[in-house]
Design an enzyme around this catalytic site. Structure first.
Site, PDB file in Angstrom:
ATOM      1  N   SER A 204       0.846  -1.194   0.000  1.00  0.00           N
ATOM      2  CA  SER A 204       0.000   0.000   0.000  1.00  0.00           C
ATOM      3  C   SER A 204       0.881   1.243   0.000  1.00  0.00           C
ATOM      4  O   SER A 204       0.398   2.361   0.069  1.00  0.00           O
ATOM      5  CB  SER A 204      -0.902  -0.014   1.240  1.00  0.00           C
TER       6      SER A 204
ATOM      7  N   GLY B 231       5.505   5.168  -1.985  1.00  0.00           N
ATOM      8  CA  GLY B 231       6.943   5.484  -2.048  1.00  0.00           C
ATOM      9  C   GLY B 231       7.744   4.290  -2.538  1.00  0.00           C
ATOM     10  O   GLY B 231       8.633   4.421  -3.391  1.00  0.00           O
TER      11      GLY B 231
ATOM     12  N   ASP C  89       9.726  -5.911   2.659  1.00  0.00           N
ATOM     13  CA  ASP C  89       9.653  -5.423   4.023  1.00  0.00           C
ATOM     14  C   ASP C  89      10.993  -4.771   4.346  1.00  0.00           C
ATOM     15  O   ASP C  89      12.039  -5.245   3.910  1.00  0.00           O
ATOM     16  CB  ASP C  89       9.356  -6.564   5.006  1.00  0.00           C
TER      17      ASP C  89
ATOM     18  N   ASP D  44      13.106   8.859   5.768  1.00  0.00           N
ATOM     19  CA  ASP D  44      14.045   9.524   4.850  1.00  0.00           C
ATOM     20  C   ASP D  44      14.564  10.886   5.349  1.00  0.00           C
ATOM     21  O   ASP D  44      15.746  11.182   5.159  1.00  0.00           O
ATOM     22  CB  ASP D  44      13.418   9.689   3.457  1.00  0.00           C
TER      23      ASP D  44
HETATM   24  P1  IMP Z   1       7.416  -1.664   5.998  1.00  0.00           P
HETATM   25  O1  IMP Z   1       8.479  -2.299   5.172  1.00  0.00           O
HETATM   26  O2  IMP Z   1       6.294  -1.202   5.134  1.00  0.00           O
HETATM   27  O3  IMP Z   1       6.996  -2.521   7.156  1.00  0.00           O
HETATM   28  O4  IMP Z   1       8.032  -0.322   6.544  1.00  0.00           O
HETATM   29  C1  IMP Z   1       8.728  -0.209   7.741  1.00  0.00           C
HETATM   30  C2  IMP Z   1       8.851   1.228   8.156  1.00  0.00           C
HETATM   31  O5  IMP Z   1      10.086   1.727   7.680  1.00  0.00           O
HETATM   32  C3  IMP Z   1       7.764   2.161   7.633  1.00  0.00           C
HETATM   33  O6  IMP Z   1       7.458   3.115   8.624  1.00  0.00           O
HETATM   34  C4  IMP Z   1       8.421   2.837   6.454  1.00  0.00           C
HETATM   35  O7  IMP Z   1       7.922   4.144   6.280  1.00  0.00           O
HETATM   36  C5  IMP Z   1       9.879   2.847   6.844  1.00  0.00           C
HETATM   37  N1  IMP Z   1      10.710   2.708   5.663  1.00  0.00           N
HETATM   38  C6  IMP Z   1      10.806   1.616   4.859  1.00  0.00           C
HETATM   39  N2  IMP Z   1      11.634   1.881   3.837  1.00  0.00           N
HETATM   40  C7  IMP Z   1      12.052   3.146   3.997  1.00  0.00           C
HETATM   41  C8  IMP Z   1      12.881   3.997   3.227  1.00  0.00           C
HETATM   42  O8  IMP Z   1      13.397   3.665   2.153  1.00  0.00           O
HETATM   43  N3  IMP Z   1      13.058   5.239   3.718  1.00  0.00           N
HETATM   44  C9  IMP Z   1      12.489   5.672   4.863  1.00  0.00           C
HETATM   45  N4  IMP Z   1      11.694   4.932   5.605  1.00  0.00           N
HETATM   46  C10 IMP Z   1      11.461   3.671   5.168  1.00  0.00           C
END
Ligand code: IMP
Length: 185
Positions: free
Chosen positions: A8, A11, A65, A142
């Site tokens: 979902s 980014g 993930d 980020d």
């Molecule tokens: P998930 O992989 O969707 O479970 O994301 C884990 C958390 O890490 C979420 O809050 C994302 O926003 C953050 N996150 C994952 N990849 C990145 C990235 O490339 N940059 C910044 N935050 C990230």
């Protein structure tokens, strides 16, 4: 060739498209809520999610993930990154590190591609947590992550600049290499 990316997160999709589409791989976002188990590693989260989705999806698909691992916090938030982002957020992380000298941290990305079998691709990027939020691009953590060799945060970079060095960019490149070798598209 076409790949369904089950997520979902716009980014993540933007980054996958920017990297894979010039190489001839069309990325199609599909939002299906799947269980993200509370496990000790990103690999376990991906494995469980992919097997769950494989029961309800016909064609091949990918999921991803990721997490931010901060050295001074023994790897926290790590597998709890999404929850921590939603609760204490970037300000909470900056507060936790306010008197901390060691700001080393890394991002890790684990991609799972399922085509009847699960294939895993990983990428890591080391850097440091900035002392303040900077930048408007990207998503998630980020604005507070400065990769090694740079003074800019990921949020101060374009998608292409971030992809060239990021955890997800590395995992996507490894995935693409595998696709080329195995599917010869
Ligand atoms: P998930 O992989 O969707 O479970 O994301 C884990 C958390 O890490 C979420 O809050 C994302 O926003 C953050 N996150 C994952 N990849 C990145 C990235 O490339 N940059 C910044 N935050 C990230």
């Amino acid at each position: 060739m076409k790949i369904f990316f089950i997520t979902s997160n716009d980014g993540k999709v933007r980054e996958a498209k920017a990297l894979l589409e010039p190489l001839g791989v069309e990325v199609i976002k599909k939002t299906i809520e799947y269980p993200e188990i509370q496990a000790g590693s990103l690999e376990e989260v991906v494995e469980f999610g992919a097997k769950w989705l494989a029961e309800i999806l016909d064609g091949p698909f990918m999921i991803e993930d990721s997490g931010l691992f901060i050295e001074a916090l023994n790897g926290f938030p790590g597998v709890y990154s999404a929850y921590v982002y939603k609760t204490i957020g970037l300000d909470g992380i900056l507060k936790l590190l306010s008197d901390v000298e060691n700001r080393r941290a890394y991002f890790k990305s684990v991609i799972g591609y399922y085509d009847g079998k699960l294939h895993i691709f990983k990428g890591i990027v080391w850097g440091r947590i900035s002392t303040e939020k900077r930048g408007i691009h990207g998503f998630g953590y980020d604005p507070i992550f400065v990769p090694d060799g740079y003074e800019k945060t990921f949020a101060e970079m374009t998608t292409e600049e971030k992809n060239a060095i990021s955890h997800r960019g590395k995992a996507l490149k490894e995935f693409h290499r595998w696709l080329k070798e195995n599917l010869k598209y």
